[in-house]
Scaffold this active site. Structure first.
Site, PDB file in Angstrom:
ATOM      1  N   ASN A   1     -10.405  -0.524   0.618  1.00  0.00           N
ATOM      2  CA  ASN A   1      -8.947  -0.379   0.596  1.00  0.00           C
ATOM      3  C   ASN A   1      -8.426  -0.945  -0.727  1.00  0.00           C
ATOM      4  OD1 ASN A   1      -6.191  -0.760   0.876  1.00  0.00           O
ATOM      5  ND2 ASN A   1      -6.305  -1.524   2.977  1.00  0.00           N
TER       6      ASN A   1
ATOM      7  N   CYS B   1       0.812  -1.227   0.000  1.00  0.00           N
ATOM      8  CA  CYS B   1       0.000   0.000   0.000  1.00  0.00           C
ATOM      9  C   CYS B   1       0.839   1.267   0.000  1.00  0.00           C
ATOM     10  CB  CYS B   1      -0.934   0.005   1.197  1.00  0.00           C
ATOM     11  SG  CYS B   1      -1.844  -1.527   1.343  1.00  0.00           S
TER      12      CYS B   1
ATOM     13  N   HIS C   1      -3.332   6.987   2.345  1.00  0.00           N
ATOM     14  CA  HIS C   1      -3.798   5.656   1.952  1.00  0.00           C
ATOM     15  C   HIS C   1      -5.107   5.343   2.675  1.00  0.00           C
ATOM     16  CE1 HIS C   1      -4.223   1.494   1.258  1.00  0.00           C
ATOM     17  NE2 HIS C   1      -3.737   1.087   2.416  1.00  0.00           N
TER      18      HIS C   1
HETATM   19  N1  ACO Z   1     -18.270  -8.550  10.514  1.00  0.00           N
HETATM   20  C1  ACO Z   1     -18.683  -8.798  11.775  1.00  0.00           C
HETATM   21  N2  ACO Z   1     -17.850  -9.136  12.762  1.00  0.00           N
HETATM   22  C2  ACO Z   1     -16.537  -9.223  12.482  1.00  0.00           C
HETATM   23  C3  ACO Z   1     -16.048  -8.978  11.179  1.00  0.00           C
HETATM   24  C4  ACO Z   1     -16.976  -8.633  10.182  1.00  0.00           C
HETATM   25  N3  ACO Z   1     -16.596  -8.370   8.908  1.00  0.00           N
HETATM   26  N4  ACO Z   1     -14.698  -9.127  11.205  1.00  0.00           N
HETATM   27  C5  ACO Z   1     -14.367  -9.463  12.458  1.00  0.00           C
HETATM   28  N5  ACO Z   1     -15.489  -9.527  13.225  1.00  0.00           N
HETATM   29  C6  ACO Z   1     -15.574  -9.828  14.637  1.00  0.00           C
HETATM   30  C7  ACO Z   1     -14.382 -10.608  15.137  1.00  0.00           C
HETATM   31  O1  ACO Z   1     -14.562 -11.978  14.886  1.00  0.00           O
HETATM   32  C8  ACO Z   1     -14.410 -10.277  16.603  1.00  0.00           C
HETATM   33  O2  ACO Z   1     -15.380 -11.069  17.221  1.00  0.00           O
HETATM   34  P1  ACO Z   1     -15.086 -11.703  18.691  1.00  0.00           P
HETATM   35  O3  ACO Z   1     -14.893 -10.501  19.576  1.00  0.00           O
HETATM   36  O4  ACO Z   1     -16.324 -12.489  18.953  1.00  0.00           O
HETATM   37  O5  ACO Z   1     -13.844 -12.516  18.524  1.00  0.00           O
HETATM   38  C9  ACO Z   1     -14.919  -8.842  16.649  1.00  0.00           C
HETATM   39  O6  ACO Z   1     -15.557  -8.615  15.370  1.00  0.00           O
HETATM   40  C10 ACO Z   1     -13.825  -7.811  16.842  1.00  0.00           C
HETATM   41  O7  ACO Z   1     -12.762  -8.130  15.968  1.00  0.00           O
HETATM   42  P2  ACO Z   1     -11.455  -7.275  15.930  1.00  0.00           P
HETATM   43  O8  ACO Z   1     -10.514  -7.809  14.888  1.00  0.00           O
HETATM   44  O9  ACO Z   1     -10.942  -7.072  17.305  1.00  0.00           O
HETATM   45  O10 ACO Z   1     -12.049  -5.874  15.423  1.00  0.00           O
HETATM   46  P3  ACO Z   1     -11.333  -4.482  15.360  1.00  0.00           P
HETATM   47  O11 ACO Z   1     -12.132  -3.518  16.111  1.00  0.00           O
HETATM   48  O12 ACO Z   1      -9.857  -4.581  15.615  1.00  0.00           O
HETATM   49  O13 ACO Z   1     -11.497  -4.103  13.809  1.00  0.00           O
HETATM   50  C11 ACO Z   1     -10.292  -4.055  11.735  1.00  0.00           C
HETATM   51  C12 ACO Z   1     -10.956  -4.933  12.804  1.00  0.00           C
HETATM   52  C13 ACO Z   1     -11.347  -3.179  11.100  1.00  0.00           C
HETATM   53  C14 ACO Z   1      -9.711  -4.986  10.678  1.00  0.00           C
HETATM   54  C15 ACO Z   1      -9.194  -3.188  12.392  1.00  0.00           C
HETATM   55  O14 ACO Z   1      -8.352  -3.965  13.195  1.00  0.00           O
HETATM   56  C16 ACO Z   1      -8.378  -2.481  11.363  1.00  0.00           C
HETATM   57  O15 ACO Z   1      -8.851  -1.619  10.662  1.00  0.00           O
HETATM   58  N6  ACO Z   1      -7.074  -2.802  11.249  1.00  0.00           N
HETATM   59  C17 ACO Z   1      -6.236  -2.236  10.220  1.00  0.00           C
HETATM   60  C18 ACO Z   1      -6.502  -2.977   8.961  1.00  0.00           C
HETATM   61  C19 ACO Z   1      -5.837  -2.364   7.784  1.00  0.00           C
HETATM   62  O16 ACO Z   1      -5.718  -1.172   7.697  1.00  0.00           O
HETATM   63  N7  ACO Z   1      -5.394  -3.230   6.868  1.00  0.00           N
HETATM   64  C20 ACO Z   1      -4.820  -2.896   5.686  1.00  0.00           C
HETATM   65  C21 ACO Z   1      -3.587  -2.008   5.803  1.00  0.00           C
HETATM   66  S1  ACO Z   1      -2.332  -2.408   4.734  1.00  0.00           S
HETATM   67  C22 ACO Z   1      -3.010  -2.616   3.299  1.00  0.00           C
HETATM   68  O17 ACO Z   1      -3.761  -1.770   2.913  1.00  0.00           O
HETATM   69  C23 ACO Z   1      -2.726  -3.880   2.457  1.00  0.00           C
END
Ligand code: ACO
Length: 323
Positions: A279, A114, A249
Site C-alpha cells: 500500500n 490515500c 487504491h
Molecule cells: N502476521 C501474522 N499475524 C498477524 C499479523 C501479521 N502481519 N498481523 C496481525 N496478525 C494477527 C493478529 O494479531 C490476530 O491474532 P489474534 O487473533 O491471535 O489476536 C490475527 O492475526 C487476526 O488479526 P486481524 O486484525 O483480525 O486480521 P484481519 O483478518 O482483520 O486482517 C488486515 C488484518 C489485513 C489489516 C485487514 O483488517 C485489513 O486489510 N484492513 C484494512 C487495512 C487497510 O486497508 N489500511 C490502509 C487503508 S488507508 C491507507 O491506505 C493509509
C-alpha cells in the site's frame, strides 16, 4: 468550460525490494498470512539516496516527458502526500525548481492520505478551468517506511514507498472529471505522526508511528469505495461497462474484490499491482495508472475510473479520459 484529459503518466519506485519472507525476519509473520489477508507479496522501501522527494521528482519528470509537454505549459503543480521529506518547502515547490517550471505556477502539497491523488486531480481540474496555461502536473508520492513501527506486525507488513504522476491538459470540448469526494473526521481508525509527534506522544490523534484499526478501515473502505464509484458513473452518465479500466487504491486486494463484486464489474478491468508494491497511499493510484499505460492496457481514448480512500477518513473518485 474547459475539460481535461490525461496526456502523460510516469512513476518511480525505490530500488530496495522487501519480500514477505524478508518481513518474517523482522516480525512474527509469514508469507502465507500476509498474502492471503492482503494480496501483498513484496513492497519497495527507500534505500540510501532515495526519499519521498526524489521519487516524486522522478515520477513528475517521467510524466512530463511522456506527455511531451514543455515546462512553461504547466500552470499547476500539485503533490499529494502525507509523508513529505520536508514540511516546507513543499515538494511541489521543489519540483518547480528541479523541473524548471515557471514562476507563476500554482505549487501546492495536498494531504488527503490515500485519497490524496484523486483530490489533487479535482483541484487541478478546477484551477485549469479558470483559463491560463493548459497543463497541470499532479503527483502522488509517499515514503511510508519512515512512519511505520517496524516492530508492529499489524501495520509494517502492509505499506510501501513510491511515486506516480500524470499531466492533465485542459481544452474546450474535453470531458469533465465528474469527481466526487467525502471525508468523515476521524482520528482513531488511521493516524500518522506530524512534525510535532515527539512532543505529543500522549495525544492519541498524533502518535509516533502510523497506527490503524484494520477492521474499522476495512469496513469503511468496503462501504465507500463501491458507493463512490457508482456516484462517479452516475454523474458522468456512463454505465460500468463503458469504462475501460478501474484503478482503485491498492490497500488490500480483498477490499478491491468486495468493490468489484458489489458493483458487478469485470475483474479483468480491475487488475491491481499490490502484490509488488504494497500500500503506497497517495502514490498507489498513479503508480498503477502508469503501469497500465506502459504495458499497453490503457491507451488513447480509453476511459478510466480512479478511486482512493484512506485516513481522515477520506475518499474520492473520478472518471478520466486518456488523450
Ligand atoms: N502476521 C501474522 N499475524 C498477524 C499479523 C501479521 N502481519 N498481523 C496481525 N496478525 C494477527 C493478529 O494479531 C490476530 O491474532 P489474534 O487473533 O491471535 O489476536 C490475527 O492475526 C487476526 O488479526 P486481524 O486484525 O483480525 O486480521 P484481519 O483478518 O482483520 O486482517 C488486515 C488484518 C489485513 C489489516 C485487514 O483488517 C485489513 O486489510 N484492513 C484494512 C487495512 C487497510 O486497508 N489500511 C490502509 C487503508 S488507508 C491507507 O491506505 C493509509
Amino acid at each position: 468550460m474547459r475539460g481535461v484529459k490525461i496526456v502523460g503518466t510516469g512513476s518511480a519506485l525505490p530500488s530496495r525490494v522487501v519480500t514477505n519472507d524478508d518481513m518474517a525476519q523482522m516480525v512474527d509473520t509469514s508469507d502465507e498470512w500476509i498474502s492471503t489477508r492482503t494480496g501483498i507479496r513484496s513492497r519497495r522501501w527507500c534505500a540510501a539516496g532515495e526519499s519521498q522527494y526524489t521519487l516524486a521528482r522522478d515520477a513528475a519528470k517521467r510524466a512530463l516527458d511522456a506527455a511531451g509537454v514543455a515546462p512553461d505549459e504547466v500552470g499547476v503543480c500539485l503533490v499529494a502526500t502525507f509523508t513529505a521529506s520536508a514540511a516546507t518547502p513543499s515538494a511541489a515547490c521543489l519540483i518547480q525548481r528541479d523541473l524548471g517550471l515557471a514562476e507563476d505556477t500554482f505549487c501546492l502539497d495536498v494531504n488527503a492520505a490515500c485519497a490524496g491523488f484523486v483530490y489533487a486531480l479535482a483541484v487541478a481540474e478546477s484551477l485549469l478551468a479558470r483559463g491560463g496555461k493548459p497543463c497541470a502536473l499532479v503527483v502522488g508520492a509517499e515514503e511510508l517506511s519512515r512512519v511505520m513501527d517496524m516492530a508492529d506486525r499489524t501495520t509494517c507488513v502492509l505499506f510501501g514507498d513510491g511515486a506516480g504522476a500524470c499531466v492533465l491538459k485542459a481544452a474546450e470540448g474535453y470531458p469533465a472529471l465528474h469527481a466526487v469526494w467525502g471525508s468523515r473526521g476521524n482520528g482513531e481508525a488511521l493516524a500518522a505522526p506530524g512534525v510535532n509527534a515527539a512532543r505529543d506522544e500522549a495525544d492519541a490523534v498524533c502518535p509516533s508511528y502510523l497506527t490503524m484499526d484494520g477492521r474499522a478501515v476495512f469496513r469503511f473502505a468496503t462501504e465507500v469505495l463501491p458507493r463512490c464509484c457508482a456516484e462517479v458513473l452516475e454523474r458522468a452518465g456512463v454505465s460500468a461497462s463503458d469504462v475501460d479500466r478501474y484503478v482503485f487504491h491498492q490497500a488490500n486486494k480483498r477490499i478491491v474484490d468486495v468493490a468489484v463484486r458489489k458493483l458487478g464489474l469485470d475483474p479483468a478491468k480491475c487488475a491491481g499491482n499490490i502484490d509488488r508494491t504494497g500500500n503506497t497511499s497517495a502514490a498507489s493510484v498513479p503508480i498503477l495508472l502508469d503501469e497500465l499505460v506502459r504495458e499497453g492496457a490503457l491507451g488513447s481514448g480509453d476511459r478510466v475510473v480512479l478511486a482512493g480512500f484512506g485516513a481522515g477518513l477520506t475518499w474520492a473518485g473520478c472518471l478520466a479520459e486518456l488523450a
